[in-house]
Design an enzyme around this catalytic site. Structure first.
Site, short mmCIF file in Angstrom:
data_model
loop_
_atom_site.label_atom_id
_atom_site.label_comp_id
_atom_site.label_asym_id
_atom_site.label_seq_id
_atom_site.Cartn_x
_atom_site.Cartn_y
_atom_site.Cartn_z
N GLU A 59 9.15 0.77 -9.33
CA GLU A 59 8.61 1.58 -10.50
C GLU A 59 9.15 2.88 -10.85
O GLU A 59 8.96 3.19 -12.04
CB GLU A 59 7.04 1.25 -9.83
CG GLU A 59 6.15 0.89 -9.91
CD GLU A 59 6.38 0.05 -8.09
OE1 GLU A 59 6.99 0.95 -7.53
OE2 GLU A 59 5.99 -1.19 -7.31
N HIS A 128 -5.22 -1.10 -4.30
CA HIS A 128 -5.13 -2.25 -5.49
C HIS A 128 -5.99 -1.81 -6.29
O HIS A 128 -5.93 -2.66 -6.88
CB HIS A 128 -4.67 -3.09 -4.70
CG HIS A 128 -3.56 -3.39 -4.51
ND1 HIS A 128 -2.95 -3.00 -2.97
CD2 HIS A 128 -2.61 -4.06 -4.99
CE1 HIS A 128 -1.08 -2.92 -2.32
NE2 HIS A 128 -1.02 -3.70 -3.23
C1 LIG Z 1 4.46 -0.39 -4.66
C2 LIG Z 1 4.23 -1.06 -5.15
N1 LIG Z 1 4.84 -2.08 -6.26
C3 LIG Z 1 4.38 -3.43 -6.23
C4 LIG Z 1 3.65 -4.28 -5.10
C5 LIG Z 1 3.57 -5.52 -5.30
N2 LIG Z 1 3.37 -6.36 -3.92
C6 LIG Z 1 3.36 -6.53 -2.81
S1 LIG Z 1 4.20 -7.49 -1.56
C7 LIG Z 1 5.59 -7.16 -2.49
C8 LIG Z 1 6.81 -8.48 -2.42
C9 LIG Z 1 7.81 -6.87 -1.46
O1 LIG Z 1 8.71 -7.73 -0.52
P1 LIG Z 1 8.93 -7.74 0.62
O2 LIG Z 1 9.24 -6.09 1.04
O3 LIG Z 1 10.48 -8.02 1.13
O4 LIG Z 1 8.41 -8.59 1.69
P2 LIG Z 1 7.99 -10.34 1.69
O5 LIG Z 1 6.87 -10.57 1.52
O6 LIG Z 1 8.55 -10.68 1.46
O7 LIG Z 1 7.32 -10.08 3.13
C10 LIG Z 1 5.09 -7.23 -3.89
C11 LIG Z 1 5.98 -6.79 -5.17
C12 LIG Z 1 3.41 -3.10 -4.20
N3 LIG Z 1 2.65 -4.05 -2.84
N4 LIG Z 1 3.45 -1.91 -4.03
#
Ligand SMILES: Cc1ncc(C[n+]2csc(CCOP(=O)(O)OP(=O)(O)O)c2C)c(N)n1
Lengths: 323, 339
Positions: A59, A128
């Protein structure tokens, strides 16, 4: 007249904005977030692929990128999706974007829009469910827009995109399915013009975002008890239309403010202070606030329901104001 | 390959993998029935990392985890009744219903805080590691996150601190690349990380880093035990990326169960929808582990089925307990937000 759902009006606006101005780029466009309508977004993706960026989860980085692009002549719209994530971008939004125009003596413009989903969404828990608009209101240099109806979201989004200032555009997921009239070729809605969502004579009920919809229900309910509520929606916090509110209080002499930011230093607190400063002599009763209680948002459904500006709490405040 | 552990311990790891899998599959069912409404993420498919890696830790080590946390909590031995109750928002939940799926904690097991903010925990893990070093208590911190966390600025800042201060922390990145939301796939240049392979990022800060197959419980166990030993010897932070293939039922944010897991699927996938069959045949780490136990003559199919039956009964009872647990009183919302 034609009726649209809030999410349809919002996408119609985005489509028209992007068709009309090639400088508009979408950074991180997941505008409908987790909602079941997110597929609508794919139509935009097909049409404007080269003006849309899906950045990494960063972000601070992508808000900064958008701010810099705005300084250099683009008009980016950034989607932070869950509003709480703007805390991750705070240094760029609050320290750079908000100050650049003033610090440069008016030489550097920052025409960027930050889109956020704020508020109690049902099981979002503390990280959230943020409503950062009151904290952002404490940062001079940001325009803050907070629609509550399909017609407003379309008209205000068009004005936001055309603004030369950094603009915070605050949405609520619980508004997405709300339906309402949106005329074809409707005009953009200027900032700083409050809207009277329901006329009434006994009490002025000021509300923002999804809480406007809650207040309209309360007003319909209390009409049965012969309490005639005027619901006023400021629509933008910066600039703020105090005149419309004072004119309403001239008529009702009583005020209740209902809003989903936390109570302390929240949106309702600021509005109450402005009314107290400029309209104290019109009041026949103390100003009452219904805000989210000052606790981190809990996850469990009955706890979440308890802390928000729900119908029960708003109804009680209105009854107390007219008692 | 199987971890180099006595048979009893191997069977215990098997049991923990079943606990995670059946917990998650039951959870999807509860969501589908409308028993709870908050969003949640599944750990299915990553059991070989969670169970094998956490088995290398001491009971007093600290753990930080993120949105995909159920597996870590269960691998560490959290009571499934209380985790279910938390996700359902009930009064018997781990956090009394205040945290939900995203924020479930278990301080007695080393989980002080779980964050739903991507990368939110990484700097915190350097903090507990800093405290352990200052207090000379030998406690290690394990920080578990997805590849998406490396995209946030918090990650490199924390790597820099951990490296400069030689902190006792293991950064354990679970890259569920194939279908994962973080999109840093294992085989090709990532669309979200210019530092690629991902291990280039910690290495730039002089944090030793390696990539391994996260479906292979034996390899995970060997790698993590060795990394943990180095950290305990005072060599400073280590980074391990385990690569997994995301469970086919969690391609979207609305998980489904292609076919409820059962030991028999390790040998016969004919009952599985065609689309998901290959996953059960060659990717599912629980089924890989079960096959290895039998092929290595560590257990018979019947013994494994017996363990699974017992776990299924425990999970069913835990779900029932949680559904019967009441919601907290609404006024509870106004309490407990200051110590
Ligand atoms: C600061 C922030 N930005 C965006 C999100 C929304 N979000 C939740 S899970 C996720 C993906 C995370 O990807 P990864 O770390 O690879 O984990 P995976 O879900 O693939 O296991 C996002 C973008 C968040 N929770 N926190």
């Amino acid at each position: 007249m034609r009726e649209l759902a809030y999410y349809e009006a919002k996408f119609e606006a985005l489509d028209e904005i992007m068709s009309a101005d090639e400088r508009v780029h979408l950074i991180n466009g997941t505008f409908l977030s987790l909602s079941p309508h997110r597929h609508v977004y794919q139509n935009l993706q097909k049409k404007f692929a080269e003006r849309m960026v899906a950045p990494p989860i960063s972000e601070l980085g992508f808000c900064g990128l958008a701010i810099g692009a705005a300084m250099a002549g683009l008009r980016p719209i950034v989607d932070l999706s869950t509003g709480s994530f703007i805390y991750e971008a705070w240094p760029q939004v609050a320290n750079e974007a908000a100050n650049a125009y003033s610090m440069s003596g008016g030489q550097t413009k920052v025409p960027v829009v930050f889109h956020l989903f704020h508020g109690l969404r049902g099981g979002g828990a503390a990280q959230h469910s943020g409503s950062p608009q009151s904290m952002l209101w404490n940062v001079p240099g940001l325009e803050i827009v907070i629609p509550s109806s399909p017609r407003d979201v379309k008209g205000l989004l068009k004005t936001a995109a055309a603004s030369d200032n950094p603009t915070i555009f605050v949405d609520h997921t619980r508004l997405l399915d709300v339906r309402g009239e949106v005329p074809e070729n409707d005009k953009p809605i200027p900032f700083g013009v409050a809207d009277i969502k329901r006329k009434g004579s006994d009490v002025t009920l000021i509300a923002t975002s999804y809480t406007v919809q809650v207040c309209l229900k309360v007003a319909a309910d209390l009409a049965k008890e012969k309490i005639d509520i005027e619901v006023v929606d400021p629509r933008t916090l910066v600039p703020f239309d105090l005149a419309t509110i004072l004119a309403s209080i001239d008529k009702t002499h009583r005020v209740v403010i209902a809003d989903e930011t936390h109570q302390s230093c929240g949106v309702a607190a600021e509005i109450a202070a402005r009314i107290a400063e400029s309209g104290f002599d019109k009041l026949k009763a103390p100003i009452r606030r219904v805000s989210t209680l000052d606790v981190p948002v809990p996850y469990s459904p009955p706890l979440e329901e308890h802390i928000g500006p729900n119908e029960k709490r708003i109804g009680a405040a209105v009854r107390a104001a007219v008692a | 390959m199987l971890p180099k552990l006595p048979r009893e311990k191997l069977l215990d790891l098997c049991r923990r993998m079943f606990v995670i899998r059946h917990f998650e599959e039951t959870l999807v069912g509860l969501y589908d029935k409308g028993v709870f409404g908050g969003h949640y993420h599944l750990y299915c498919g990553q059991e070989a990392t969670g169970v094998a890696a956490l088995s290398c830790l001491r009971a007093d080590d600290y753990l930080f985890t993120t949105h995909r946390n159920h597996g870590h909590l269960l691998a560490r031995g959290v009571d499934p009744k209380r985790l279910f109750a938390e996700i359902l928002g009930r009064v018997d939940g781990l956090n009394k219903g205040k945290g939900g799926s995203f924020h479930s904690v278990a301080p007695s097991l080393g989980f002080l805080h779980s964050s739903g903010v991507v990368a939110g925990i990484i700097p915190l893990s350097t903090g507990t590691a800093y405290a352990s070093k200052a207090l000379k208590n030998g406690r290690l911190t394990v920080c578990l996150f997805g590849d998406g966390s490396l995209e946030e600025g918090a990650a490199p800042e924390a790597f820099n601190h951990a490296s400069l201060l030689k902190l006792p922390v293991l950064f354990l990145c679970e890259n569920n690349g194939k279908y994962g939301a973080g999109r840093a796939t294992g085989a090709a240049q990532s669309t979200t990380m210019a530092a690629y392979p991902l291990t280039e990022l910690p290495k730039a800060y002089k944090v030793p880093a390696q990539q391994i197959d996260g479906m292979d419980a034996g390899l995970v166990h060997a790698t993590i035990s060795e990394a943990v030993e180095k950290i305990r010897r005072g060599e400073g932070p280590q980074f391990v990326e385990t690569q997994t293939v995301r469970y086919p039922g969690s391609e979207t944010n609305w998980p489904t169960v292609p076919k409820p897991t059962d030991t028999s699927l390790a040998w016969d996938v004919s009952g599985v929808p065609e689309k998901a069959r290959e996953w059960y045949r060659s990717c599912d780490p629980v089924l890989i582990y079960v096959r290895e136990l039998v092929d290595g003559k560590q257990a018979t199919k019947e013994e494994i089925s017996a363990i699974e039956r017992q776990v299924k009964a425990e999970i069913a009872a835990a779900a029932e307990f949680a559904v019967a647990s009441p919601y907290p009183k609404p006024e509870e919302a106004e309490t407990g937000y200051f110590a």
